[in-house]
Write a protein that holds these residues in place. Sequence first.
Motif, mmCIF file in Angstrom:
data_model
loop_
_atom_site.group_PDB
_atom_site.id
_atom_site.type_symbol
_atom_site.label_atom_id
_atom_site.label_comp_id
_atom_site.label_asym_id
_atom_site.label_seq_id
_atom_site.Cartn_x
_atom_site.Cartn_y
_atom_site.Cartn_z
ATOM 1 N N ILE A 1 0.842 -1.205 0.000
ATOM 2 C CA ILE A 1 0.000 0.000 0.000
ATOM 3 C C ILE A 1 0.875 1.252 0.000
ATOM 4 O O ILE A 1 0.579 2.246 -0.685
ATOM 5 N N ILE A 2 1.976 1.215 0.750
ATOM 6 C CA ILE A 2 2.880 2.378 0.784
ATOM 7 C C ILE A 2 3.473 2.623 -0.603
ATOM 8 O O ILE A 2 3.554 3.770 -1.067
ATOM 9 N N ILE A 3 3.878 1.556 -1.281
ATOM 10 C CA ILE A 3 4.456 1.707 -2.628
ATOM 11 C C ILE A 3 3.417 2.277 -3.587
ATOM 12 O O ILE A 3 3.709 3.192 -4.375
ATOM 13 N N LEU A 4 2.191 1.772 -3.498
ATOM 14 C CA LEU A 4 1.127 2.293 -4.374
ATOM 15 C C LEU A 4 0.852 3.762 -4.072
ATOM 16 O O LEU A 4 0.622 4.573 -4.983
ATOM 17 N N SER A 5 0.883 4.114 -2.791
ATOM 18 C CA SER A 5 0.661 5.518 -2.403
ATOM 19 C C SER A 5 1.775 6.399 -2.936
ATOM 20 O O SER A 5 1.526 7.531 -3.365
ATOM 21 N N ALA A 6 2.999 5.891 -2.917
ATOM 22 C CA ALA A 6 4.127 6.662 -3.438
ATOM 23 C C ALA A 6 3.946 6.905 -4.935
ATOM 24 O O ALA A 6 4.192 8.015 -5.433
ATOM 25 N N ILE A 7 3.501 5.891 -5.644
ATOM 26 C CA ILE A 7 3.253 6.035 -7.089
ATOM 27 C C ILE A 7 2.153 7.071 -7.325
ATOM 28 O O ILE A 7 2.265 7.937 -8.196
ATOM 29 N N ALA A 8 1.096 6.988 -6.516
ATOM 30 C CA ALA A 8 -0.004 7.956 -6.645
ATOM 31 C C ALA A 8 0.491 9.366 -6.361
ATOM 32 O O ALA A 8 0.114 10.326 -7.052
ATOM 33 N N LEU A 9 1.360 9.510 -5.375
ATOM 34 C CA LEU A 9 1.905 10.827 -5.037
ATOM 35 C C LEU A 9 2.715 11.389 -6.199
ATOM 36 O O LEU A 9 2.601 12.566 -6.543
ATOM 37 N N ILE A 10 3.523 10.548 -6.818
ATOM 38 C CA ILE A 10 4.347 10.993 -7.952
ATOM 39 C C ILE A 10 3.442 11.470 -9.088
ATOM 40 O O ILE A 10 3.690 12.530 -9.698
ATOM 41 N N ILE A 11 2.397 10.734 -9.354
ATOM 42 C CA ILE A 11 1.466 11.108 -10.438
ATOM 43 C C ILE A 11 0.814 12.458 -10.112
ATOM 44 O O ILE A 11 0.740 13.359 -10.964
ATOM 45 N N VAL A 12 0.368 12.613 -8.874
ATOM 46 C CA VAL A 12 -0.297 13.873 -8.472
ATOM 47 C C VAL A 12 0.675 15.042 -8.574
ATOM 48 O O VAL A 12 0.328 16.114 -9.078
ATOM 49 N N VAL A 13 1.897 14.833 -8.121
ATOM 50 C CA VAL A 13 2.897 15.915 -8.151
ATOM 51 C C VAL A 13 3.196 16.315 -9.594
ATOM 52 O O VAL A 13 3.298 17.510 -9.923
ATOM 53 N N LYS A 14 3.329 15.333 -10.458
ATOM 54 C CA LYS A 14 3.607 15.628 -11.874
ATOM 55 C C LYS A 14 2.472 16.446 -12.483
ATOM 56 O O LYS A 14 2.699 17.404 -13.230
ATOM 57 N N ARG A 15 1.264 16.084 -12.158
ATOM 58 C CA ARG A 15 0.098 16.817 -12.686
ATOM 59 C C ARG A 15 0.065 18.242 -12.154
ATOM 60 O O ARG A 15 -0.248 19.191 -12.890
ATOM 61 N N LEU A 16 0.402 18.396 -10.896
ATOM 62 C CA LEU A 16 0.408 19.740 -10.314
ATOM 63 C C LEU A 16 1.508 20.585 -10.948
ATOM 64 O O LEU A 16 1.308 21.782 -11.206
ATOM 65 N N GLU A 17 2.644 19.973 -11.190
ATOM 66 C CA GLU A 17 3.740 20.719 -11.812
ATOM 67 C C GLU A 17 3.361 21.169 -13.226
ATOM 68 O O GLU A 17 3.739 22.246 -13.670
ATOM 69 N N LYS A 18 2.607 20.297 -13.876
ATOM 70 C CA LYS A 18 2.203 20.631 -15.246
ATOM 71 C C LYS A 18 1.135 21.737 -15.237
ATOM 72 O O LYS A 18 1.157 22.667 -16.033
ATOM 73 N N LYS A 19 0.216 21.620 -14.281
ATOM 74 C CA LYS A 19 -0.893 22.569 -14.236
ATOM 75 C C LYS A 19 -0.452 23.926 -13.685
ATOM 76 O O LYS A 19 -0.872 24.970 -14.152
#
Lengths: 458, 176
Positions: free
Chosen positions: A368-386
């Motif tokens: 679950i921690i690994i999946l959360s880390a992946i989700a965090l990376i995706i969210v951060v990338k989207r925020l950086e783009k937006k």
Amino acid sequence: MKRFLVFFTCLLFVVLTTGCNKSADTAKKEAFFAADNEVITAENVNTELDTFVLGDTTGEHRDRTSFTVAEHSSAKYIEERLKSFGYENAAIQSVEEEAISVNGTAIIYTTYNVVARYNEGKEREVLIGASYDNMFSGLTELGVPATKSEGIADNATGASALLCLAKAFCDENPTLDYTVTFVFYGASKIDNIGSRKFADSYASVKNILLCVNFSVLTGEKLYIFADDVKTNHEKLFLANANRFATKFSTLPATTPVLPPTSVTVDLGYSHYGLVGDHAAFFVKDVPCINIFGGDYESFNYYTPIYDTYESYRSESSNNGTAAADAANLLYSTLTATDFSAVATTFTNKKSYSFFTGDAVIYIVQIGIIILSAIALIIVVKRLEKKYPRVPRRMPKVKIAVFGMDYENKGDSDIYVDLKPVDPFENDEATDPFENSSQTDSNNEESKRDDVDNNSKNQ
Amino acid sequence: MNFIKEKKIHKAIVIVITFLALGYSSFYSVRSMFAAYAAEGVFNSNDVVSFLLSAISAGAIYELITMLLFKANARKIGQLRARDMQYALRFFVIPVGILSGALKTLYFFFPYLFNYGEVFIEFLLLFISFGFYIAFCCKNYCVKEEYATIATVLGSAVLLLYGVLAVLSLLSGVLL
């Protein structure tokens, strides 16, 4: 009138059939359990306990410290007692265990289980056990302190009740289609070594219908524990227990969950109902019943009972009734007509093995921690783009040596304009001294004017 | 949620409530430990003592860890802002503690849930609550261009902490 009679007749019919059903149920229950089941009296248990603890020709057994000569002496007494009842097959089983002493050296310790069988040779089996040892003298090599407790409540009562029960089986000679094995466990105070080794001696436990444990059979209330889910054998014993003076009940739901013991380490937890010599069979999925006493409903957590024979006897509630009732409960249930048939349903219960087992839990957590880390990376990338981060640079101080005309005025730097004054900018040549004398004469004229003005004003 | 941003509730009161909430959540494991000590004759106690000690220990550990985390990241997010965020975090941890403690009453009826419950209940609730906390911090303490940075700093801190704890638990509880 007719309608009233019909209505009344129907009502009477309903009441009578319901009443009959209830009494039919009670009759069924009473028929299930053997009619004459008070085969063991409190006096029997007290006599057995007195002889065991205070001694006979073999001496007294107040000290029954695990792994010592005293324990062996107690085991020999139990063996002889069983033989005197008629159990020719009664035997002491030596069990060895290696332990690391406080000095770091490995020492082999020996403890003793005493085993006797009624109706030997049948395919199926019911085990009834009780421990008999204590920690009176302690084990200095293992760092176990002496308690000076004679272990009367825990567990001379259980051992005495088991002896009386064994005698009752021999005397009453009930007809059974299974073997009843009586086991007196040694070294129960040290990680239940006696019962663990005894359980391990079974190549297969599938023919064990039931494993019963007697422990701390004192006081006005005893507890029955079978499993952490509803089971048929718990229901059976509780239904039969209503007839006795001693109150039998299940553990209160609010008793604390304990850390796992060495026996229940695969379960991942323990509690008061799982502490006992039956635990070694419980973890092998053998249907178990633990009949035990103790104070589990007081404000403070349960603490072990340290007693001597005299202190035990001085309490009026320790008059042998509880032990006798526990033994009678077991005798009447085991000798019930349909016990053997009902016993086949003891394994029918809800399985909760999914929730036991340690490694899976932590692996799932890490997953679950690994999946959360992946989700965090995706969210951060989207925020950086937006919301792209505009890099802010610190403004620099620049000196515009040749003036601002030669500098880039569009950036955010700070400019200091040092463009010099052009000495040749004015076309007329100027006499530096001319300017200064002219200046002086102008100053004098202005002063004279001021004086004149002042005098005129006066 | 203005009362969080404007710090309307005194810090000491919030800290006390945090201690109590975390104590409620960790009460069952502390109770288990103390009952085991009592059963071995080491040390007698009861539920009141268990609760008080669980509140003090859980609260102290929480304050220590958050203080270290925010101090370590103060340069990235700014010292004043770190202090505000540390204050705000407590408001997201308090409901986790209370909900977690309430859910753990299931142990009374299903003792075999103890293992899974101690690992997952608080863990999952905290992750969900922390997601809301990151969103709150971004909205109230940052400009839009800083959302990614704040999410990275806060998210990676909690993931790293729980990751280390999970690996240590696996090693000590199972493999060793």
